[in-house]
Design a protein around this motif. Structure first.
Motif, PDB file in Angstrom:
ATOM      1  N   HIS A 186       0.828  -1.203   0.000  1.00  0.00           N
ATOM      2  CA  HIS A 186       0.000   0.000   0.000  1.00  0.00           C
ATOM      3  C   HIS A 186       0.862   1.253   0.000  1.00  0.00           C
ATOM      4  N   ALA A 187       2.028   1.179   0.651  1.00  0.00           N
ATOM      5  CA  ALA A 187       2.903   2.349   0.745  1.00  0.00           C
ATOM      6  C   ALA A 187       3.726   2.582  -0.518  1.00  0.00           C
ATOM      7  N   HIS A 188       4.003   1.526  -1.267  1.00  0.00           N
ATOM      8  CA  HIS A 188       4.971   1.658  -2.361  1.00  0.00           C
ATOM      9  C   HIS A 188       4.441   1.243  -3.733  1.00  0.00           C
ATOM     10  N   ALA A 189       3.207   0.780  -3.809  1.00  0.00           N
ATOM     11  CA  ALA A 189       2.720   0.274  -5.105  1.00  0.00           C
ATOM     12  C   ALA A 189       1.248   0.593  -5.281  1.00  0.00           C
ATOM     13  N   GLY A 190       0.959   1.779  -5.782  1.00  0.00           N
ATOM     14  CA  GLY A 190      -0.410   2.101  -6.110  1.00  0.00           C
ATOM     15  C   GLY A 190      -0.879   1.330  -7.334  1.00  0.00           C
ATOM     16  N   GLY A 191      -2.177   1.085  -7.420  1.00  0.00           N
ATOM     17  CA  GLY A 191      -2.726   0.391  -8.580  1.00  0.00           C
ATOM     18  C   GLY A 191      -2.741  -1.114  -8.446  1.00  0.00           C
TER      19      GLY A 191
END
Length: 634
Positions: free
Chosen positions: A86-91
């Motif tokens: 959730h912190a490093h990979a949107g989408g």
């Protein structure tokens, strides 16, 4: 004239009306400029209600990116945590693999998750540890195995595991996924955002571009220790395409400044806000403020020195304490957290229950924390030792503080025994062991011979509830069974105890069973061979049971602890064993001894006389336990 007057009056009225309308319109324009951007007015619903419903339905029916991917991670990797994604990979929509042994049930949950992610325009990604069942692989469109250097993974392995044992276990787990493509975390550099992008690319996904970091990526460096290792270490390095003698630097957390460890903010959060007013949070609070000086002095390593990380753990503990069954909430969290964070969460929970006066619960939690604490974080063992001292377990506190000095093979045997004598006297081991020591000592002195066409089996009736030092029978029996090549099954009426036993089995690489159910029913119904049985189930009423333990009996057995029910349960176990125990089998009865007039009492009050009257004889009685065998069966 009349018409002219009417026109004049109308003009005056219009002028009178235009003035307040103009003022009102100016006010609206002013408010519109201060509040919502004027472009928002174009988004206000202008269509009739049926058309709006049709548009909502069409949005719900839209499909996102096709497919559902599975990422299998080695333990200790941040990528095994949804929060990291959730912190490093949107989408990307991320979840932990649903916990179920039923593939159909898992498939239904995966389908629901895939649809939910699709409606949000996200790709569905499920995370699983190496202990997942390989038969579930068929439920996914794309599967990848994420690995890291065996030495790095050993750094977060349980303390009691050697490098060779760790590599043997890890290699065995990885071999179950033969043919699954492997992705190495080190190939993507030390920055989490780049790692997330690299892993996503392995699934054919492209993450939104992020600003390039000015932090240089560190080079690979030789470790500060000799890493020749043993054959299993080298074999695993070769299997995963790593160089045995060099280890990549561990991933860093960019932008995270190390701050002094403090619980001030957490105490304000738990009881008061910054202005001194009582906070409006609901549910019990973790009582851990008294532990603050120790945490400050010990200086825990990153990332748990970050105030945000520690605050997250206290928040999780508060959430668990707010539940009717806090262990049911706590245990799954421990499974999903990295080992260092999981160990600290358990230690914080132990500190809370220490302050609440529940010493057995606290000792069990502290023991579990020590089991999962990474070897690379000895400070967690020191914190655990301090809690042992608070709980009156001084010798165990010193034993734990001594660390590797007391591990077999570190010192010469005479020097190690000299240290053990200082702690435990001539026995060379902690006092207070329960009946399992009687059974274990006998099996070590008389190793079981082979059985025709099968493995011999040891069954424990009554799984460990609190892992109190010297009393953790389930772990000790599992260890002796692994060493002697025996099968092991532990049975308990409380599903929570079985769940923790399974976690312990996974951590230690055992393929043993934990069954939830009544012990007397299991013995009566099983068709499996019974060679050795350890009876330590239904407690007798000694008057010191906590209300929490009483509540578990009420929930799963329908009533509070009573001597009558205890005696009846163990008598039924004895009746089943008279019929089913192997001719050369053994029964070990815990919490059983003779009173001042020579009568058997406590758990074995009725069962011991029954066994002795139906063909069994006493081998030995000590530690408030009794060991029996069939007459002529030795």
């Amino acid at each position: 004239m009349t018409q002219k007057r009417r026109s004049l009056r109308a003009g005056k009225a219009k002028a009178t009306l235009d003035q307040p309308l103009g003022i009102f319109e100016e006010a609206l324009a002013l408010l519109d400029g201060v509040g919502r951007p004027s472009s928002d007015t174009a988004r206000l619903p202008a269509l009739p209600l049926p058309s709006l419903l049709e548009r909502c339905e069409s949005v719900l029916e839209q499909k996102g990116p096709a497919g559902h991917s599975l990422l299998i991670c080695a333990d200790g990797l941040e990528a095994l945590r949804p929060e990291w994604w959730h912190a490093h990979a949107g989408g990307i929509g991320v979840q932990i693999l649903p916990a179920s042994d039923d593939p159909d049930a898992v498939a239904l949950q995966l389908e629901a998750f895939t649809r939910s992610a699709g409606r949000q325009g996200c790709h569905a990604l499920t995370l699983a540890g190496l202990d997942m069942a390989p038969r579930l692989l068929r439920l996914f469109d794309t599967v990848r195995l994420l690995s890291w250097h065996p030495w790095s993974s050993f750094g977060v392995a349980p303390r009691a595991v050697t490098l060779e044992e760790h590599c043997h276990l890890t290699g065995a787990l990885i071999d179950r996924f033969e043919g699954v493509p492997t992705v190495k975390i080190e190939d993507f550099g030390p920055l989490p955002a780049r790692q997330a992008a690299g892993i996503a690319a392995a699934f054919g996904l492209t993450l939104p571009a992020r600003a390039a970091s000015s932090r240089p990526a560190p080079d690979r460096m030789p470790p500060p220790v000799d890493l020749e290792g043993g054959p299993r270490y080298r074999q695993l390095c070769e299997r995963l395409d790593y160089a045995p003698a060099t280890v990549p630097l561990p991933p860093e957390r960019p932008g995270t400044a190390r701050r002094p460890l403090t619980l001030d903010a957490l105490e304000r959060r738990a009881g008061q806000d910054d202005g001194g007013r009582t906070a409006s949070r609901s549910g019990p609070r973790a009582r851990i403020s008294w532990l603050r000086p120790r945490l400050d002095r010990l200086g825990l390593p990153a990332p748990i020195t970050d105030e945000a990380g520690l605050e997250e753990l206290v928040g999780l503990l508060d959430r668990c304490l707010a539940q009717t069954d806090f262990r049911e909430e706590l245990d799954p969290l421990v499974e999903t957290l990295p080992p260092g964070m999981a160990s600290l969460l358990l230690l914080l929970a132990a500190a809370h229950w220490t302050r609440m006066g529940e010493s057995l619960i606290a000792m069990g939690l502290a023991s579990e924390a020590i089991d999962v604490a990474p070897a690379a974080m000895p400070v967690l063992h020191q914190l655990g030792a301090s809690l042992y001292a608070d709980l009156g377990q001084s010798r165990h506190a010193f034993h734990l503080s001594a660390g590797p000095l007391l591990e077999p093979g570190f010192l010469s045997d005479p020097h190690r025994q000299a240290l053990l004598r200082l702690l435990y006297g001539e026995s060379l081991k902690p006092g207070g062991e329960h009946g399992q020591d009687l059974l274990i000592t006998y099996l070590q002195a008389h190793p079981p011979g082979p059985a025709e066409g099968r493995k011999r089996r040891l069954v424990e009736i009554g799984t460990t509830r609190e892992a109190v030092p010297g009393q953790g029978s389930t772990k000790q029996l599992a260890s002796i069974c692994a060493g002697l090549g025996l099968d092991f099954v532990t049975v308990d009426m409380d599903p929570e105890n079985g769940r923790r036993a399974r976690q312990m089995f996974r951590r230690n690489g055992h393929s043993f069973q934990a069954v939830s159910g009544k012990g007397e029913d299991y013995l009566a119904q099983t068709d499996e061979p019974l060679d050795y049985v350890f009876l330590d189930a239904y407690d007798f009423d000694h008057g010191n049971h906590s209300e929490w333990r009483q509540s578990r009996y009420s929930q799963f057995l329908g009533d509070r602890i009573s001597d009558a029910a205890c005696h009846q349960m163990h008598l039924e176990c004895a009746q089943a064993l008279v019929e089913k125990l192997a001719p050369d089998g053994l029964i070990c009865f815990d919490d059983t001894w003779r009173d001042e007039v020579g009568e058997w009492t406590a758990k074995g009050k009725t069962a011991m006389p029954y066994l002795l009257a139906h063909g069994f004889e006493l081998i030995e009685a000590r530690n408030r336990a009794a060991l029996l065998r069939r007459k002529g069966g030795g």
